[in-house]
Design a protein around this motif. Structure first.
Motif, PDB file in Angstrom:
ATOM      1  N   THR A  38       0.819  -1.208   0.000  1.00 26.34           N
ATOM      2  CA  THR A  38       0.000   0.000   0.000  1.00 26.34           C
ATOM      3  C   THR A  38       0.858   1.267   0.000  1.00 26.34           C
ATOM      4  OG1 THR A  38      -0.144  -0.195   2.412  1.00 26.34           O
ATOM      5  CG2 THR A  38      -1.986  -1.057   1.131  1.00 26.34           C
ATOM      6  N   ALA A  39       2.045   1.205   0.617  1.00 29.64           N
ATOM      7  CA  ALA A  39       2.920   2.384   0.679  1.00 29.64           C
ATOM      8  C   ALA A  39       3.450   2.766  -0.689  1.00 29.64           C
ATOM      9  CB  ALA A  39       4.079   2.123   1.637  1.00 29.64           C
ATOM     10  N   ASP A  40       3.452   1.812  -1.615  1.00 29.14           N
ATOM     11  CA  ASP A  40       3.960   2.082  -2.962  1.00 29.14           C
ATOM     12  C   ASP A  40       3.115   3.130  -3.677  1.00 29.14           C
ATOM     13  OD1 ASP A  40       5.637   1.797  -5.094  1.00 29.14           O
ATOM     14  OD2 ASP A  40       4.666   0.018  -5.903  1.00 29.14           O
ATOM     15  N   TYR A  41       1.870   3.324  -3.217  1.00 33.38           N
ATOM     16  CA  TYR A  41       0.972   4.278  -3.871  1.00 33.38           C
ATOM     17  C   TYR A  41       0.749   5.526  -3.025  1.00 33.38           C
ATOM     18  CZ  TYR A  41       0.222   0.084  -6.548  1.00 33.38           C
ATOM     19  OH  TYR A  41       0.428  -1.039  -7.311  1.00 33.38           O
ATOM     20  N   SER A  42       1.367   5.580  -1.850  1.00 29.54           N
ATOM     21  CA  SER A  42       1.154   6.740  -0.988  1.00 29.54           C
ATOM     22  C   SER A  42       2.481   7.412  -0.641  1.00 29.54           C
ATOM     23  CB  SER A  42       0.399   6.313   0.281  1.00 29.54           C
ATOM     24  OG  SER A  42       1.112   5.293   0.978  1.00 29.54           O
ATOM     25  N   ALA A  72      -7.105   5.332   0.244  1.00 34.27           N
ATOM     26  CA  ALA A  72      -7.461   6.284  -0.816  1.00 34.27           C
ATOM     27  C   ALA A  72      -6.333   6.477  -1.820  1.00 34.27           C
ATOM     28  CB  ALA A  72      -7.848   7.626  -0.196  1.00 34.27           C
ATOM     29  N   SER A  73      -5.086   6.279  -1.393  1.00 31.92           N
ATOM     30  CA  SER A  73      -3.962   6.445  -2.321  1.00 31.92           C
ATOM     31  C   SER A  73      -3.977   5.414  -3.437  1.00 31.92           C
ATOM     32  CB  SER A  73      -2.634   6.357  -1.560  1.00 31.92           C
ATOM     33  OG  SER A  73      -2.520   5.125  -0.879  1.00 31.92           O
ATOM     34  N   LEU A  74      -4.745   4.334  -3.277  1.00 33.39           N
ATOM     35  CA  LEU A  74      -4.848   3.325  -4.343  1.00 33.39           C
ATOM     36  C   LEU A  74      -5.545   3.878  -5.575  1.00 33.39           C
ATOM     37  CD1 LEU A  74      -4.122   0.234  -4.776  1.00 33.39           C
ATOM     38  CD2 LEU A  74      -3.557   1.255  -2.583  1.00 33.39           C
ATOM     39  N   LYS A  75      -6.151   5.056  -5.454  1.00 31.13           N
ATOM     40  CA  LYS A  75      -6.719   5.681  -6.649  1.00 31.13           C
ATOM     41  C   LYS A  75      -5.641   5.947  -7.700  1.00 31.13           C
ATOM     42  CE  LYS A  75     -10.587   8.028  -4.321  1.00 31.13           C
ATOM     43  NZ  LYS A  75     -11.214   9.348  -4.009  1.00 31.13           N
ATOM     44  N   HIS A  76      -4.371   5.992  -7.255  1.00 29.33           N
ATOM     45  CA  HIS A  76      -3.274   6.153  -8.213  1.00 29.33           C
ATOM     46  C   HIS A  76      -3.116   4.911  -9.101  1.00 29.33           C
ATOM     47  CE1 HIS A  76      -1.941   9.928  -6.554  1.00 29.33           C
ATOM     48  NE2 HIS A  76      -1.734   9.408  -5.361  1.00 29.33           N
ATOM     49  N   ARG A 117     -13.598   1.015 -10.562  1.00 28.13           N
ATOM     50  CA  ARG A 117     -13.893   2.385 -10.140  1.00 28.13           C
ATOM     51  C   ARG A 117     -13.636   2.492  -8.641  1.00 28.13           C
ATOM     52  NH1 ARG A 117     -18.265   4.765 -12.925  1.00 28.13           N
ATOM     53  NH2 ARG A 117     -18.442   6.240 -11.183  1.00 28.13           N
ATOM     54  N   TYR A 118     -13.176   3.665  -8.220  1.00 28.06           N
ATOM     55  CA  TYR A 118     -12.957   3.917  -6.797  1.00 28.06           C
ATOM     56  C   TYR A 118     -14.043   4.876  -6.307  1.00 28.06           C
ATOM     57  CZ  TYR A 118      -8.351   1.873  -7.618  1.00 28.06           C
ATOM     58  OH  TYR A 118      -7.316   1.033  -7.963  1.00 28.06           O
ATOM     59  N   LEU A 119     -14.745   4.472  -5.252  1.00 27.87           N
ATOM     60  CA  LEU A 119     -15.833   5.273  -4.711  1.00 27.87           C
ATOM     61  C   LEU A 119     -15.562   5.606  -3.254  1.00 27.87           C
ATOM     62  CD1 LEU A 119     -18.942   3.337  -6.097  1.00 27.87           C
ATOM     63  CD2 LEU A 119     -17.819   5.342  -7.091  1.00 27.87           C
ATOM     64  N   ASP A 120     -15.834   6.846  -2.875  1.00 29.18           N
ATOM     65  CA  ASP A 120     -15.757   7.212  -1.463  1.00 29.18           C
ATOM     66  C   ASP A 120     -16.905   6.550  -0.713  1.00 29.18           C
ATOM     67  OD1 ASP A 120     -13.531   8.771  -1.927  1.00 29.18           O
ATOM     68  OD2 ASP A 120     -14.699  10.614  -2.216  1.00 29.18           O
ATOM     69  N   LEU A 121     -16.680   6.278   0.573  1.00 28.07           N
ATOM     70  CA  LEU A 121     -17.687   5.636   1.408  1.00 28.07           C
ATOM     71  C   LEU A 121     -18.579   6.686   2.065  1.00 28.07           C
ATOM     72  CD1 LEU A 121     -15.386   2.983   3.115  1.00 28.07           C
ATOM     73  CD2 LEU A 121     -16.939   2.624   1.180  1.00 28.07           C
ATOM     74  N   LEU A 122     -19.841   6.344   2.208  1.00 32.66           N
ATOM     75  CA  LEU A 122     -20.806   7.233   2.853  1.00 32.66           C
ATOM     76  C   LEU A 122     -20.785   6.986   4.360  1.00 32.66           C
ATOM     77  CD1 LEU A 122     -23.096   9.322   2.269  1.00 32.66           C
ATOM     78  CD2 LEU A 122     -24.674   7.367   2.224  1.00 32.66           C
ATOM     79  N   GLY A 123     -20.846   8.059   5.140  1.00 34.04           N
ATOM     80  CA  GLY A 123     -20.902   7.918   6.591  1.00 34.04           C
ATOM     81  C   GLY A 123     -19.525   7.982   7.229  1.00 34.04           C
ATOM     82  N   ASP A 124     -19.390   7.354   8.397  1.00 35.35           N
ATOM     83  CA  ASP A 124     -18.130   7.339   9.126  1.00 35.35           C
ATOM     84  C   ASP A 124     -17.133   6.425   8.408  1.00 35.35           C
ATOM     85  OD1 ASP A 124     -19.127   9.036  11.062  1.00 35.35           O
ATOM     86  OD2 ASP A 124     -19.874   7.390  12.299  1.00 35.35           O
ATOM     87  N   VAL A 125     -16.033   7.007   7.974  1.00 36.50           N
ATOM     88  CA  VAL A 125     -15.068   6.276   7.156  1.00 36.50           C
ATOM     89  C   VAL A 125     -13.842   5.905   7.992  1.00 36.50           C
ATOM     90  CG1 VAL A 125     -13.636   6.350   5.084  1.00 36.50           C
ATOM     91  CG2 VAL A 125     -15.848   7.528   5.115  1.00 36.50           C
ATOM     92  N   LEU A 181       4.396  14.980   3.585  1.00 35.40           N
ATOM     93  CA  LEU A 181       3.939  13.822   2.843  1.00 35.40           C
ATOM     94  C   LEU A 181       2.691  14.151   2.056  1.00 35.40           C
ATOM     95  CD1 LEU A 181       4.578  11.142   5.589  1.00 35.40           C
ATOM     96  CD2 LEU A 181       5.924  11.548   3.539  1.00 35.40           C
ATOM     97  N   PRO A 182       2.528  13.541   0.864  1.00 30.93           N
ATOM     98  CA  PRO A 182       1.389  13.881   0.012  1.00 30.93           C
ATOM     99  C   PRO A 182       0.076  13.392   0.596  1.00 30.93           C
ATOM    100  CG  PRO A 182       2.581  11.994  -0.875  1.00 30.93           C
ATOM    101  CD  PRO A 182       3.400  12.504   0.281  1.00 30.93           C
ATOM    102  N   ALA A 183      -0.961  14.141   0.350  1.00 31.26           N
ATOM    103  CA  ALA A 183      -2.305  13.730   0.757  1.00 31.26           C
ATOM    104  C   ALA A 183      -2.850  12.705  -0.241  1.00 31.26           C
ATOM    105  CB  ALA A 183      -3.217  14.945   0.830  1.00 31.26           C
ATOM    106  N   ALA A 184      -3.788  11.920   0.218  1.00 23.36           N
ATOM    107  CA  ALA A 184      -4.425  10.951  -0.682  1.00 23.36           C
ATOM    108  C   ALA A 184      -5.231  11.698  -1.746  1.00 23.36           C
ATOM    109  CB  ALA A 184      -5.340  10.030   0.114  1.00 23.36           C
ATOM    110  N   PRO A 185      -5.316  11.159  -2.964  1.00 25.72           N
ATOM    111  CA  PRO A 185      -6.053  11.835  -4.026  1.00 25.72           C
ATOM    112  C   PRO A 185      -7.540  11.917  -3.731  1.00 25.72           C
ATOM    113  CG  PRO A 185      -5.439   9.620  -4.706  1.00 25.72           C
ATOM    114  CD  PRO A 185      -4.747   9.872  -3.402  1.00 25.72           C
ATOM    115  N   ALA A 186      -8.140  12.991  -4.169  1.00 24.10           N
ATOM    116  CA  ALA A 186      -9.583  13.150  -3.957  1.00 24.10           C
ATOM    117  C   ALA A 186     -10.347  12.297  -4.955  1.00 24.10           C
ATOM    118  CB  ALA A 186      -9.950  14.619  -4.130  1.00 24.10           C
TER     119      ALA A 186
END
Length: 306
Positions: free
Chosen positions: A100-104, A252-256, A263-271, A301-306
Protein backbone atom coordinates in the motif's frame (compact mmCIF):
# COMPACT_ATOMS: atom_id res chain seq x y z
CA UNK A 1 55.24 -5.00 -1.02
CA UNK A 2 53.88 -2.02 0.89
CA UNK A 3 52.24 1.26 0.07
CA UNK A 4 55.53 3.15 0.37
CA UNK A 5 57.12 1.03 -2.36
CA UNK A 6 54.10 1.51 -4.62
CA UNK A 7 54.27 5.29 -4.20
CA UNK A 8 57.98 5.18 -5.05
CA UNK A 9 57.26 3.18 -8.21
CA UNK A 10 54.49 5.60 -9.24
CA UNK A 11 56.72 8.64 -8.73
CA UNK A 12 59.51 7.22 -10.88
CA UNK A 13 57.07 6.00 -13.53
CA UNK A 14 55.54 9.49 -13.84
CA UNK A 15 58.83 11.35 -14.44
CA UNK A 16 61.08 8.45 -15.62
CA UNK A 17 63.98 9.93 -13.68
CA UNK A 18 65.17 8.66 -10.29
CA UNK A 19 66.71 11.98 -9.20
CA UNK A 20 63.63 14.07 -9.94
CA UNK A 21 61.35 11.42 -8.44
CA UNK A 22 63.45 11.40 -5.25
CA UNK A 23 63.15 15.19 -5.03
CA UNK A 24 59.40 15.02 -5.43
CA UNK A 25 59.23 12.42 -2.65
CA UNK A 26 61.51 14.41 -0.34
CA UNK A 27 64.20 11.73 -0.17
CA UNK A 28 67.61 11.01 -1.65
CA UNK A 29 68.11 8.84 -4.73
CA UNK A 30 69.92 5.81 -3.17
CA UNK A 31 67.10 4.73 -0.85
CA UNK A 32 64.60 5.28 -3.68
CA UNK A 33 66.63 2.99 -5.95
CA UNK A 34 66.84 0.42 -3.15
CA UNK A 35 63.09 0.54 -2.66
CA UNK A 36 62.43 -0.03 -6.37
CA UNK A 37 64.89 -2.93 -6.48
CA UNK A 38 63.23 -4.50 -3.44
CA UNK A 39 59.83 -4.18 -5.11
CA UNK A 40 61.15 -5.73 -8.32
CA UNK A 41 62.65 -8.61 -6.33
CA UNK A 42 59.33 -9.23 -4.60
CA UNK A 43 57.45 -9.13 -7.90
CA UNK A 44 60.02 -11.29 -9.65
CA UNK A 45 60.23 -8.95 -12.65
CA UNK A 46 61.89 -5.69 -13.60
CA UNK A 47 59.77 -2.55 -13.63
CA UNK A 48 62.27 -0.24 -15.37
CA UNK A 49 64.89 -0.50 -18.06
CA UNK A 50 67.83 1.62 -16.83
CA UNK A 51 70.77 3.05 -18.74
CA UNK A 52 73.18 5.84 -17.79
CA UNK A 53 71.18 8.23 -19.97
CA UNK A 54 67.55 7.11 -19.58
CA UNK A 55 64.90 5.25 -17.60
CA UNK A 56 61.96 3.52 -19.27
CA UNK A 57 59.17 1.26 -18.13
CA UNK A 58 59.47 -2.41 -19.04
CA UNK A 59 56.43 -3.94 -20.78
CA UNK A 60 55.49 -5.48 -17.42
CA UNK A 61 55.97 -2.13 -15.63
CA UNK A 62 53.78 -0.36 -18.18
CA UNK A 63 50.94 -2.84 -17.61
CA UNK A 64 51.42 -2.81 -13.82
CA UNK A 65 51.35 1.01 -13.60
CA UNK A 66 47.59 1.68 -14.06
CA UNK A 67 46.73 -0.91 -11.40
CA UNK A 68 49.12 0.73 -8.95
CA UNK A 69 47.79 4.20 -9.76
CA UNK A 70 44.19 3.07 -9.23
CA UNK A 71 45.03 1.31 -5.96
CA UNK A 72 46.82 4.35 -4.56
CA UNK A 73 43.97 6.63 -5.65
CA UNK A 74 41.54 4.38 -3.77
CA UNK A 75 43.78 4.51 -0.70
CA UNK A 76 43.91 8.29 -0.89
CA UNK A 77 40.12 8.40 -0.93
CA UNK A 78 39.71 6.13 2.10
CA UNK A 79 39.76 8.99 4.59
CA UNK A 80 37.04 10.88 2.75
CA UNK A 81 35.07 7.64 2.31
CA UNK A 82 35.22 7.04 6.07
CA UNK A 83 33.98 10.57 6.74
CA UNK A 84 31.10 10.11 4.29
CA UNK A 85 30.06 6.81 5.89
CA UNK A 86 30.20 8.31 9.38
CA UNK A 87 28.09 11.28 8.25
CA UNK A 88 25.62 9.09 6.33
CA UNK A 89 26.27 10.75 2.97
CA UNK A 90 27.62 7.43 1.69
CA UNK A 91 26.88 3.82 2.51
CA UNK A 92 23.69 1.77 2.27
CA UNK A 93 20.12 1.96 3.56
CA UNK A 94 17.85 -1.11 3.46
CA UNK A 95 14.16 -0.18 3.50
CA UNK A 96 11.21 -2.56 3.24
CA UNK A 97 7.61 -1.52 2.61
CA UNK A 98 4.05 -2.81 2.42
CA UNK A 99 2.45 -2.74 -1.01
CA UNK A 100 0.00 0.00 0.00
CA UNK A 101 2.92 2.38 0.68
CA UNK A 102 3.96 2.08 -2.96
CA UNK A 103 0.97 4.28 -3.87
CA UNK A 104 1.15 6.74 -0.99
CA UNK A 105 4.29 7.71 0.93
CA UNK A 106 7.05 5.56 -0.57
CA UNK A 107 7.60 7.57 -3.79
CA UNK A 108 7.90 10.84 -1.85
CA UNK A 109 10.31 9.31 0.67
CA UNK A 110 12.52 7.76 -1.99
CA UNK A 111 12.55 10.87 -4.17
CA UNK A 112 13.55 13.17 -1.32
CA UNK A 113 16.19 10.80 0.07
CA UNK A 114 17.76 10.44 -3.37
CA UNK A 115 17.89 14.23 -3.66
CA UNK A 116 19.56 14.66 -0.27
CA UNK A 117 21.88 11.63 -0.34
CA UNK A 118 22.60 10.61 -3.94
CA UNK A 119 25.70 8.60 -2.96
CA UNK A 120 23.81 6.31 -0.57
CA UNK A 121 22.78 2.94 -2.00
CA UNK A 122 19.06 2.54 -1.33
CA UNK A 123 17.94 -1.11 -1.24
CA UNK A 124 14.14 -1.48 -1.38
CA UNK A 125 12.15 -4.67 -0.79
CA UNK A 126 8.40 -5.24 -0.66
CA UNK A 127 7.02 -7.38 2.15
CA UNK A 128 3.99 -7.66 4.40
CA UNK A 129 4.15 -6.04 7.84
CA UNK A 130 4.62 -9.34 9.68
CA UNK A 131 7.47 -10.39 7.41
CA UNK A 132 9.18 -7.02 7.84
CA UNK A 133 9.03 -7.19 11.62
CA UNK A 134 10.37 -10.76 11.60
CA UNK A 135 13.25 -9.76 9.33
CA UNK A 136 14.13 -6.73 11.46
CA UNK A 137 14.04 -8.89 14.60
CA UNK A 138 16.60 -11.20 12.97
CA UNK A 139 18.85 -8.26 12.09
CA UNK A 140 17.96 -8.00 8.41
CA UNK A 141 17.26 -4.57 6.94
CA UNK A 142 17.24 -1.26 8.76
CA UNK A 143 13.71 0.14 8.58
CA UNK A 144 10.28 -0.77 7.29
CA UNK A 145 7.06 0.95 6.24
CA UNK A 146 4.34 -1.07 7.94
CA UNK A 147 0.69 -1.02 8.88
CA UNK A 148 0.89 -1.25 12.68
CA UNK A 149 -1.17 -3.87 14.48
CA UNK A 150 -3.30 -2.20 17.13
CA UNK A 151 -3.68 -5.40 19.17
CA UNK A 152 -0.10 -6.65 18.85
CA UNK A 153 2.36 -4.04 20.15
CA UNK A 154 5.90 -3.99 18.80
CA UNK A 155 8.72 -5.45 20.91
CA UNK A 156 10.61 -3.08 23.22
CA UNK A 157 13.62 -3.41 20.92
CA UNK A 158 11.73 -1.54 18.16
CA UNK A 159 10.81 2.10 17.66
CA UNK A 160 7.88 3.31 15.58
CA UNK A 161 6.82 6.60 14.03
CA UNK A 162 3.44 7.31 12.45
CA UNK A 163 3.82 8.83 9.00
CA UNK A 164 0.40 9.05 7.37
CA UNK A 165 -3.23 8.14 7.90
CA UNK A 166 -5.67 7.93 5.02
CA UNK A 167 -9.36 7.03 4.61
CA UNK A 168 -10.50 3.81 3.02
CA UNK A 169 -12.37 3.88 -0.28
CA UNK A 170 -14.16 1.13 -2.15
CA UNK A 171 -12.65 -0.40 -5.28
CA UNK A 172 -15.62 -1.82 -7.21
CA UNK A 173 -16.19 -3.52 -10.58
CA UNK A 174 -17.28 -0.83 -13.03
CA UNK A 175 -19.75 -3.27 -14.59
CA UNK A 176 -21.59 -3.49 -11.26
CA UNK A 177 -22.21 0.24 -11.38
CA UNK A 178 -23.38 0.39 -15.01
CA UNK A 179 -25.69 -2.59 -14.49
CA UNK A 180 -27.20 -1.16 -11.30
CA UNK A 181 -26.06 -4.11 -9.18
CA UNK A 182 -24.25 -1.70 -6.86
CA UNK A 183 -26.40 1.32 -5.94
CA UNK A 184 -24.72 4.60 -4.99
CA UNK A 185 -25.88 7.73 -3.18
CA UNK A 186 -24.72 10.83 -5.08
CA UNK A 187 -21.56 9.01 -6.15
CA UNK A 188 -20.85 7.65 -2.66
CA UNK A 189 -21.14 3.98 -1.69
CA UNK A 190 -23.61 3.53 1.19
CA UNK A 191 -22.93 1.03 3.99
CA UNK A 192 -25.71 -1.33 2.92
CA UNK A 193 -24.13 -1.68 -0.52
CA UNK A 194 -20.79 -2.49 1.06
CA UNK A 195 -22.00 -5.17 3.47
CA UNK A 196 -24.11 -6.87 0.78
CA UNK A 197 -21.10 -7.26 -1.55
CA UNK A 198 -18.52 -10.06 -1.56
CA UNK A 199 -15.16 -8.86 -0.24
CA UNK A 200 -11.57 -9.28 -1.40
CA UNK A 201 -9.06 -8.47 1.34
CA UNK A 202 -5.58 -9.01 2.75
CA UNK A 203 -5.27 -12.14 4.93
CA UNK A 204 -5.32 -11.26 8.60
CA UNK A 205 -1.97 -12.92 9.34
CA UNK A 206 -0.25 -10.58 6.85
CA UNK A 207 -1.96 -7.33 7.89
CA UNK A 208 -4.03 -7.85 11.05
CA UNK A 209 -4.65 -4.15 11.63
CA UNK A 210 -5.81 -3.61 8.04
CA UNK A 211 -8.00 -6.72 8.11
CA UNK A 212 -9.57 -5.73 11.44
CA UNK A 213 -10.16 -2.19 10.17
CA UNK A 214 -12.07 -3.49 7.15
CA UNK A 215 -14.08 -6.16 8.97
CA UNK A 216 -14.69 -3.73 11.82
CA UNK A 217 -16.30 -1.34 9.34
CA UNK A 218 -18.68 -4.11 8.27
CA UNK A 219 -19.54 -4.80 11.90
CA UNK A 220 -20.09 -1.09 12.59
CA UNK A 221 -22.47 -0.99 9.63
CA UNK A 222 -24.46 -3.90 11.10
CA UNK A 223 -23.16 -6.63 8.79
CA UNK A 224 -20.52 -9.32 8.40
CA UNK A 225 -17.84 -9.42 5.76
CA UNK A 226 -18.34 -12.16 3.18
CA UNK A 227 -14.73 -12.80 2.18
CA UNK A 228 -14.53 -14.54 -1.19
CA UNK A 229 -10.80 -14.18 -1.81
CA UNK A 230 -7.64 -13.10 0.01
CA UNK A 231 -4.43 -11.75 -1.56
CA UNK A 232 -1.27 -10.15 -0.17
CA UNK A 233 -0.57 -7.86 -3.15
CA UNK A 234 -2.66 -4.76 -3.80
CA UNK A 235 -2.21 -5.21 -7.54
CA UNK A 236 -3.72 -8.70 -7.24
CA UNK A 237 -6.66 -7.45 -5.19
CA UNK A 238 -7.46 -4.75 -7.75
CA UNK A 239 -7.13 -7.28 -10.59
CA UNK A 240 -9.67 -9.53 -8.86
CA UNK A 241 -12.02 -6.57 -8.50
CA UNK A 242 -11.61 -5.88 -12.21
CA UNK A 243 -12.57 -9.51 -12.88
CA UNK A 244 -15.86 -8.95 -11.01
CA UNK A 245 -15.07 -11.26 -8.10
CA UNK A 246 -16.02 -8.69 -5.46
CA UNK A 247 -15.24 -5.30 -3.99
CA UNK A 248 -12.26 -4.23 -1.86
CA UNK A 249 -11.83 -1.54 0.76
CA UNK A 250 -8.44 0.04 0.11
CA UNK A 251 -6.48 3.16 1.13
CA UNK A 252 -7.46 6.28 -0.82
CA UNK A 253 -3.96 6.44 -2.32
CA UNK A 254 -4.85 3.33 -4.34
CA UNK A 255 -6.72 5.68 -6.65
CA UNK A 256 -3.27 6.15 -8.21
CA UNK A 257 -3.53 2.54 -9.41
CA UNK A 258 -5.74 2.89 -12.47
CA UNK A 259 -7.11 -0.40 -13.77
CA UNK A 260 -9.57 -1.01 -16.59
CA UNK A 261 -12.94 -2.14 -15.24
CA UNK A 262 -12.37 -0.71 -11.73
CA UNK A 263 -13.89 2.39 -10.14
CA UNK A 264 -12.96 3.92 -6.80
CA UNK A 265 -15.83 5.27 -4.71
CA UNK A 266 -15.76 7.21 -1.46
CA UNK A 267 -17.69 5.64 1.41
CA UNK A 268 -20.81 7.23 2.85
CA UNK A 269 -20.90 7.92 6.59
CA UNK A 270 -18.13 7.34 9.13
CA UNK A 271 -15.07 6.28 7.16
CA UNK A 272 -12.26 4.25 8.78
CA UNK A 273 -8.67 5.40 8.28
CA UNK A 274 -5.56 3.29 7.72
CA UNK A 275 -2.28 4.27 9.37
CA UNK A 276 1.15 3.64 7.88
CA UNK A 277 4.36 4.24 9.77
CA UNK A 278 8.05 3.56 10.02
CA UNK A 279 9.58 0.90 12.26
CA UNK A 280 13.26 0.35 13.07
CA UNK A 281 15.47 -1.31 15.65
CA UNK A 282 16.19 0.76 18.73
CA UNK A 283 19.88 -0.21 18.69
CA UNK A 284 20.53 0.66 15.02
CA UNK A 285 22.92 3.63 15.13
CA UNK A 286 23.85 3.74 11.45
CA UNK A 287 24.23 7.24 10.04
CA UNK A 288 22.20 6.47 6.91
CA UNK A 289 19.21 5.44 9.05
CA UNK A 290 19.65 8.51 11.26
CA UNK A 291 19.55 10.77 8.20
CA UNK A 292 16.49 8.95 6.84
CA UNK A 293 14.64 9.38 10.13
CA UNK A 294 15.47 13.08 10.27
CA UNK A 295 14.28 13.47 6.68
CA UNK A 296 10.90 11.90 7.47
CA UNK A 297 10.35 14.46 10.24
CA UNK A 298 10.79 17.36 7.85
CA UNK A 299 9.05 15.95 4.77
CA UNK A 300 5.55 17.09 3.84
CA UNK A 301 3.94 13.82 2.84
CA UNK A 302 1.39 13.88 0.01
CA UNK A 303 -2.30 13.73 0.76
CA UNK A 304 -4.43 10.95 -0.68
CA UNK A 305 -6.05 11.83 -4.03
CA UNK A 306 -9.58 13.15 -3.96
Amino acid sequence: MDVRQLRHFLAVAEVLHFGRAAGRLGMTQPPLSQSIRALEAELGAALFERTKRSVALTPFGAQFLPHVAATLADLDRLGETARQILSGTSGRLELSFVSTADYSILPALVHRFRQLYPEVELALSEATSDMQIAALREGHGQAGLIIPAATDPLPESFLYRRLVSEPLVAAVPEAWLTSGRLPTDHGLLPPEAVISSPLIVFPRRAAPSFYDLVTGYYAACGGTAHVVQQAIQMQTIISLVSAGMGIALVPASLKHLARSGVRYLDLLGDVPELETGLVWRRDDSSATLRNFLEMTRALDLPAAPA
